[in-house]
Design a protein around this motif. Sequence first.
Motif, PDB file in Angstrom:
ATOM      1  N   LYS A  98      -7.806  15.475   1.244  1.00 16.94           N
ATOM      2  CA  LYS A  98      -8.140  14.171   1.568  1.00 16.94           C
ATOM      3  C   LYS A  98      -6.967  13.153   1.621  1.00 16.94           C
ATOM      4  O   LYS A  98      -6.083  13.357   0.995  1.00 16.94           O
ATOM      5  N   ARG A  99      -7.020  12.138   2.406  1.00 22.79           N
ATOM      6  CA  ARG A  99      -5.992  11.093   2.534  1.00 22.79           C
ATOM      7  C   ARG A  99      -6.566   9.802   1.626  1.00 22.79           C
ATOM      8  O   ARG A  99      -7.668   9.493   1.936  1.00 22.79           O
ATOM      9  N   VAL A 100      -5.715   9.540   0.672  1.00 24.27           N
ATOM     10  CA  VAL A 100      -6.159   8.261  -0.411  1.00 24.27           C
ATOM     11  C   VAL A 100      -5.195   7.091   0.009  1.00 24.27           C
ATOM     12  O   VAL A 100      -4.122   7.532   0.307  1.00 24.27           O
ATOM     13  N   TYR A 101      -5.514   5.940  -0.158  1.00 23.87           N
ATOM     14  CA  TYR A 101      -4.614   4.857  -0.292  1.00 23.87           C
ATOM     15  C   TYR A 101      -4.508   4.204  -1.544  1.00 23.87           C
ATOM     16  O   TYR A 101      -5.674   4.049  -2.430  1.00 23.87           O
ATOM     17  N   TYR A 129       0.990  -1.153   0.308  1.00 23.86           N
ATOM     18  CA  TYR A 129       0.032   0.059  -0.038  1.00 23.86           C
ATOM     19  C   TYR A 129       0.838   1.133  -0.043  1.00 23.86           C
ATOM     20  O   TYR A 129       2.148   1.162   0.477  1.00 23.86           O
ATOM     21  N   ALA A 130       0.270   2.462  -0.300  1.00 22.98           N
ATOM     22  CA  ALA A 130       1.022   3.692  -0.196  1.00 22.98           C
ATOM     23  C   ALA A 130       0.021   4.517   0.128  1.00 22.98           C
ATOM     24  O   ALA A 130      -1.400   4.404  -0.378  1.00 22.98           O
ATOM     25  N   GLU A 131       0.107   5.490   0.770  1.00 25.59           N
ATOM     26  CA  GLU A 131      -0.780   6.565   1.478  1.00 25.59           C
ATOM     27  C   GLU A 131      -0.395   7.920   0.734  1.00 25.59           C
ATOM     28  O   GLU A 131       0.843   8.246   0.606  1.00 25.59           O
ATOM     29  N   ALA A 132      -1.414   8.642   0.232  1.00 29.15           N
ATOM     30  CA  ALA A 132      -1.164   9.886  -0.281  1.00 29.15           C
ATOM     31  C   ALA A 132      -2.092  10.878   0.346  1.00 29.15           C
ATOM     32  O   ALA A 132      -3.349  10.720   0.776  1.00 29.15           O
ATOM     33  N   TYR A 133      -1.746  12.309   0.582  1.00 31.32           N
ATOM     34  CA  TYR A 133      -2.551  13.292   1.056  1.00 31.32           C
ATOM     35  C   TYR A 133      -2.432  14.073  -0.296  1.00 31.32           C
ATOM     36  O   TYR A 133      -1.595  14.811  -0.764  1.00 31.32           O
ATOM     37  N   VAL A 134      -3.813  14.470  -0.648  1.00 28.93           N
ATOM     38  CA  VAL A 134      -4.077  15.051  -1.933  1.00 28.93           C
ATOM     39  C   VAL A 134      -5.010  16.285  -1.840  1.00 28.93           C
ATOM     40  O   VAL A 134      -5.646  16.281  -0.906  1.00 28.93           O
ATOM     41  N   GLY A 181     -10.716   1.572   0.969  1.00 29.07           N
ATOM     42  CA  GLY A 181     -10.789   1.443   2.387  1.00 29.07           C
ATOM     43  C   GLY A 181      -9.582   1.793   2.979  1.00 29.07           C
ATOM     44  O   GLY A 181      -8.739   2.322   2.468  1.00 29.07           O
ATOM     45  N   GLU A 182      -9.302   1.197   4.381  1.00 26.72           N
ATOM     46  CA  GLU A 182      -8.088   1.564   5.293  1.00 26.72           C
ATOM     47  C   GLU A 182      -7.355  -0.062   4.652  1.00 26.72           C
ATOM     48  O   GLU A 182      -7.703  -0.987   4.393  1.00 26.72           O
TER      49      GLU A 182
END
Length: 198
Positions: free
Chosen positions: A177-180, A137-142, A193-194
């Motif tokens: 928002k934060r996306v995965y 997974y990777a997490e991005a704040y966009v 989802g998470e």
Amino acid sequence: MKLFVSFLLVFLITPAMAQPVLGVNTAAAVIDRGLQAQPLMWLPFPLPYEIDRSSRSKDARLLEALFEHGLVAREKTMRMEELPGGSETRKKLHLLWVYDYPQAQPQETAEGFYYGRGRLKHIMDLSSPYLIGRYYYAEAYVQWYVDDMQEWISDPAFRIARTLRRSAESYSKPFEKRVYLQFDGGQWALWKGEPGIL
């Protein structure tokens, strides 16, 4: 039992998937595609909705504007209400509008009113890929904005609806928002989802 043990040994001996690479350009393309794939629906209230014909409430004004733009149908109805008090029964007649989706709207259509699609404006932060269970997974704040805005939103009646008002100005004042993102072994995709939660 032997078959199960053999399967378990193969699973345990099989090397873990190599950590995939995720560049900013790839992440941007995946996020933008994922945002566009989800139509944005505005649902100010569930329908059908009964409201007094003389009402000037916020809901009444929104329903009237939706009707004028052909997004809802309405019909006249009336209801008699018994008023409490005294030995005599008193009644009051209520003249109502009943608003509902137009007959032409397919039953499988999502509830609400389509007003646009999300588009990526900027990736503010992107993590390195990390392994949870069997997937990376990777997490991005966009920052993102609403594209394909429907013409009816420009009606002044909808200025009282915060979601629509903010959407109309979202290109200059983007949402955040934060996306995965999830790597399935072949490609990256936007995860809804998470991480690690199915």
